[in-house]
Design a protein around this motif. Structure first.
Motif, PDB file in Angstrom:
ATOM      1  N   ASN A  68       0.829  -1.209   0.000  1.00 35.25           N
ATOM      2  CA  ASN A  68       0.000   0.000   0.000  1.00 35.25           C
ATOM      3  C   ASN A  68       0.861   1.257   0.000  1.00 35.25           C
ATOM      4  O   ASN A  68       0.583   2.226  -0.723  1.00 35.25           O
ATOM      5  N   ILE A  69       1.927   1.248   0.807  1.00 31.56           N
ATOM      6  CA  ILE A  69       2.833   2.400   0.856  1.00 31.56           C
ATOM      7  C   ILE A  69       3.507   2.598  -0.500  1.00 31.56           C
ATOM      8  O   ILE A  69       3.566   3.719  -1.023  1.00 31.56           O
ATOM      9  N   ILE A  70       3.987   1.513  -1.096  1.00 33.46           N
ATOM     10  CA  ILE A  70       4.706   1.613  -2.367  1.00 33.46           C
ATOM     11  C   ILE A  70       3.793   2.120  -3.479  1.00 33.46           C
ATOM     12  O   ILE A  70       4.200   2.956  -4.300  1.00 33.46           O
ATOM     13  N   GLU A  71       2.566   1.633  -3.504  1.00 30.97           N
ATOM     14  CA  GLU A  71       1.623   2.091  -4.532  1.00 30.97           C
ATOM     15  C   GLU A  71       1.352   3.583  -4.422  1.00 30.97           C
ATOM     16  O   GLU A  71       1.202   4.286  -5.428  1.00 30.97           O
ATOM     17  N   LYS A  72       1.335   4.090  -3.206  1.00 30.81           N
ATOM     18  CA  LYS A  72       1.142   5.530  -3.016  1.00 30.81           C
ATOM     19  C   LYS A  72       2.384   6.313  -3.446  1.00 30.81           C
ATOM     20  O   LYS A  72       2.275   7.430  -3.966  1.00 30.81           O
TER      21      LYS A  72
END
Length: 247
Positions: free
Chosen positions: A84-88
């Protein structure tokens, strides 16, 4: 978790530390699976998948996802909080690129020359990240990563063949000495994750300490990212030159 601050650090500095993504139980499971990875790597026909120190210890293991298809290492790459962090950060859904272990054992762990990851990946607009999952404590003392803070703003710059094991490209010393960036050595505890931009300049020095430095390194790219084929083919050509000299 302050995602705004994470994005700001990633964009401005080229790297960001996320604390306690994995608990110690999960890290212990990863270390057990590491033994399976070592055994499989040594059975592969291509011994370029791993490199050892002068005293015979594993220093790096590469392209793990090509020969190790299940287990705790693979499960770690699917961590929903991390994804989730990486996608953001990327602004896109992501897909797995590669899995590696950088082990750098005590006393004899080898250096990694300063480089940018995108010299290997050749992804247009740098829509990708590298994630270092700390399986041991890591700092300057035991050969932890060193960053040229904010150097990701340069884009991908000139490299040359390193003729070293585990990292075939490096930024020439005459280029490095003329760069005006602060060197930063992030301190990681077990379970922390260090996420960095594919164009931030980084490397590491030998581990001369009495403590191992173990990291599981996972790279992801945007689902809609595009590889520059001409540049990638040039990199592969240089890689073959590097391996030919070493082996």
């Amino acid at each position: 978790m302050n995602i705004k601050k994470i994005k700001q650090d990633f964009s401005q500095k080229g790297f960001v530390v996320i604390k306690k993504i994995f608990n110690k139980k999960k890290i212990n499971e990863l270390l057990k699976d590491l033994e399976n990875v070592k055994a499989k790597a040594q059975k592969t026909k291509n011994n370029k998948y791993f490199h050892k120190t002068k005293d015979g210890k594993f220093n790096t293991i590469h392209n793990i996802n090509t020969f190790h298809k299940k287990g705790e290492v693979i499960n770690a790459t699917k961590n929903p909080k991390l994804k989730n962090i990486i996608e953001k950060l990327i602004g896109d859904k992501i897909k797995l690129r590669n899995i590696e272990f950088f082990l750098k054992p005590k006393k004899t762990g080898m250096e990694s020359p300063f480089h940018q990851d995108n010299i290997y990946w050749n992804i247009k607009k740098a829509k990708a990240v590298n994630v270092w999952i700390a399986c041991s404590k890591s700092s300057r003392k035991n050969g932890g990563l060193c960053y040229y803070e904010s150097s990701n703003k340069l884009g991908t710059i000139k490299h040359e063949i390193s003729y070293m094991k585990g990292s075939s490209q490096r930024i020439p010393n005459e280029v490095l000495k003329n760069l005006n960036f602060k060197k930063k050595f992030p301190v990681l505890n077990i379970g922390d994750c260090l996420i960095h931009h594919p164009e931030v300049i980084h490397g590491s020095f030998q581990n001369k300490s009495k403590y191992n430095r173990v990291g599981l390194v996972v790279s992801y790219r945007g689902l809609n990212s595009i590889i520059d084929i001409a540049k990638y083919n040039e990199y592969k050509k240089n890689l073959r030159k590097n391996l030919k000299k070493l082996y």
